[in-house]
Design a protein around this motif. Structure first.
Motif, short mmCIF file in Angstrom:
data_model
loop_
_atom_site.label_atom_id
_atom_site.label_comp_id
_atom_site.label_asym_id
_atom_site.label_seq_id
_atom_site.Cartn_x
_atom_site.Cartn_y
_atom_site.Cartn_z
N UNK A 78 2.90 -15.02 -7.39
CA UNK A 78 3.93 -14.14 -7.44
C UNK A 78 3.45 -13.07 -8.32
N UNK A 79 2.81 -13.45 -9.57
CA UNK A 79 2.54 -12.26 -10.54
C UNK A 79 1.53 -11.36 -10.16
N UNK A 80 1.08 -11.43 -9.24
CA UNK A 80 -0.27 -10.43 -8.98
C UNK A 80 0.39 -9.33 -8.03
N UNK A 81 1.55 -9.62 -7.31
CA UNK A 81 2.00 -8.74 -6.60
C UNK A 81 3.65 -8.37 -6.60
N UNK A 82 3.97 -7.23 -6.85
CA UNK A 82 5.48 -7.04 -6.68
C UNK A 82 6.03 -7.44 -5.36
N UNK A 84 8.52 -6.42 -3.51
CA UNK A 84 8.71 -5.13 -2.45
C UNK A 84 7.31 -5.00 -1.74
N UNK A 85 6.26 -4.60 -2.83
CA UNK A 85 4.76 -4.40 -1.90
C UNK A 85 4.41 -5.60 -1.16
N UNK A 86 4.54 -6.77 -1.67
CA UNK A 86 4.30 -8.06 -0.91
C UNK A 86 4.96 -8.15 0.49
N UNK A 87 6.14 -7.81 0.53
CA UNK A 87 7.20 -7.65 1.54
C UNK A 87 6.70 -6.78 2.56
N UNK A 88 6.18 -5.43 2.24
CA UNK A 88 5.56 -4.80 3.10
C UNK A 88 4.12 -5.09 3.64
N UNK A 89 3.26 -5.85 2.75
CA UNK A 89 2.22 -6.42 3.38
C UNK A 89 2.33 -7.61 4.44
N UNK A 90 3.25 -8.17 3.88
CA UNK A 90 3.64 -9.60 4.89
C UNK A 90 4.42 -8.89 6.11
N UNK A 91 5.12 -8.16 6.11
CA UNK A 91 5.76 -7.61 7.25
C UNK A 91 4.60 -6.99 8.34
N UNK A 92 3.71 -6.39 7.45
CA UNK A 92 2.62 -5.46 8.47
C UNK A 92 1.76 -6.62 8.93
N UNK A 93 1.23 -7.67 7.97
CA UNK A 93 0.34 -8.62 8.66
C UNK A 93 1.12 -9.68 9.72
#
Length: 314
Positions: A78-82, A84-93
């Motif tokens: 978790x500490x490696x990504x905020x 909000x940014x992780x949600x964006x990447x996850x949604x795109x993937x």
């Protein structure tokens, strides 16, 4: 305990893939063999597994090489990504894979990695608290909600994520301590049961962490926190093949530094499967009834040899 009727599923951890061709070949072969998921670790130091490809980018490539195989992280720190940014990447993937992404996440544990990157390795309570807040944000954003959140670690003000997943990707939380297992029970769709992380930034190698009573207690903490929610139980396992289960168990006990006299303990460990494929299938059926485990992850080095177990349980 009520009879567990959830079907088994199996994943491959592509921890030895160092190049795109190796990764895509592993993904295609995993799909052919009947594995449900392909997962990647989240490390940028060797950590005992060797160099790892960046998981989210690499999984996007694997999505294009497969049609039904689900794609997951085991697990993101978790500490490696905020969030909000992780949600964006996850949604795109999830979007580019046709809804096949599974988001595995944990609090982060490998102190050497933090130190080499110049990131503060906060006390476990801080890292775990940050993860719990992150999970609330991720679940809201990936459910398509306009999200506002204010906690001790994160503050989100009226954000939405694009693209909005057709259904929220399943979330796996890897957990070994009581507090983490409670968070998995409250927030996760899948709880990955692990040995506990130690304050020095390593994972416990104590044999007691792997014994039946300890694992049963951890499963109990997940179920207690889940309060009736149906949480899938998962575990990373290292199968040891051989014609004689007891000899295979003794070999594994020696390899792990527990001594050949610990063979009986190894035979009973929920995370150890030993013997022939039919022995392992029997062990899995018994442990589904005893603990509830139905989702097992196998290292890619054992992918071919383990495949007959999938056929027996399919």
């Amino acid at each position: 305990m009520e009879e567990n009727t959830r079907s088994f599923r199996f994943g491959v951890v592509a921890e030895s893939a160092r190049t795109a061709p190796e990764l895509l070949a592993t993904a295609r072969r995993a799909e052919e063999l009947g594995y449900a998921t392909l997962t990647l670790r989240d490390h940028f130091v060797h950590a005992g597994f060797g160099d790892q490809l960046a998981p989210l980018v690499a999984l996007a490539a694997a999505a294009g090489a497969t049609t039904a195989l689900r794609l997951g992280t085991l697990v993101l720190a978790n500490d490696y990504r905020h969030p909000v940014m992780l949600a964006k990447e996850a949604a795109t993937l999830d979007h580019v894979s046709g809804g096949r992404f599974e988001l595995g996440i944990g609090a982060g544990w490998l102190r050497d990695e933090y130190d080499r990157a110049g990131m503060p390795f906060d006390a476990a309570g801080t890292r775990v608290g940050r993860l719990e807040e992150s999970l609330q944000i991720l679940k809201a954003l990936l459910s398509g909600e306009k999200t506002s959140f204010r906690g001790e670690h994160y503050a989100i003000d009226g954000l939405t994520v694009f693209p909005v997943p057709e259904r929220r990707p399943p979330i796996l939380v890897g957990a070994g301590s009581r507090r983490m297992l409670g968070i998995a029970g409250r927030h996760a769709d899948i709880a990955g049961i692990l040995p506990r992380a130690l304050p020095d930034g390593t994972i416990s190698d104590e044999i007691t962490e792997r014994l039946p009573d300890t694992v049963a207690r951890k499963v109990g903490w997940v179920r207690e926190a889940a309060a009736g929610r149906d949480v899938e139980l998962s575990m990373m396992v290292y199968p040891v093949f051989g014609a004689d289960p007891r000899r295979a168990a003794a070999r594994q006990a020696v390899l792990r530094g527990w001594g050949a006299s610990s063979a009986d303990l190894v035979l009973d460990m929920p995370s150890q499967f030993v013997g022939r494929p039919e022995d392992m299938a029997e062990q899995m059926l018994a442990r589904r009834d005893r603990y509830g485990f139905t989702y097992y992850l196998i290292p890619d080095s054992a992918m071919e040899e383990f495949a007959p177990v999938i056929a027996l349980l399919g």
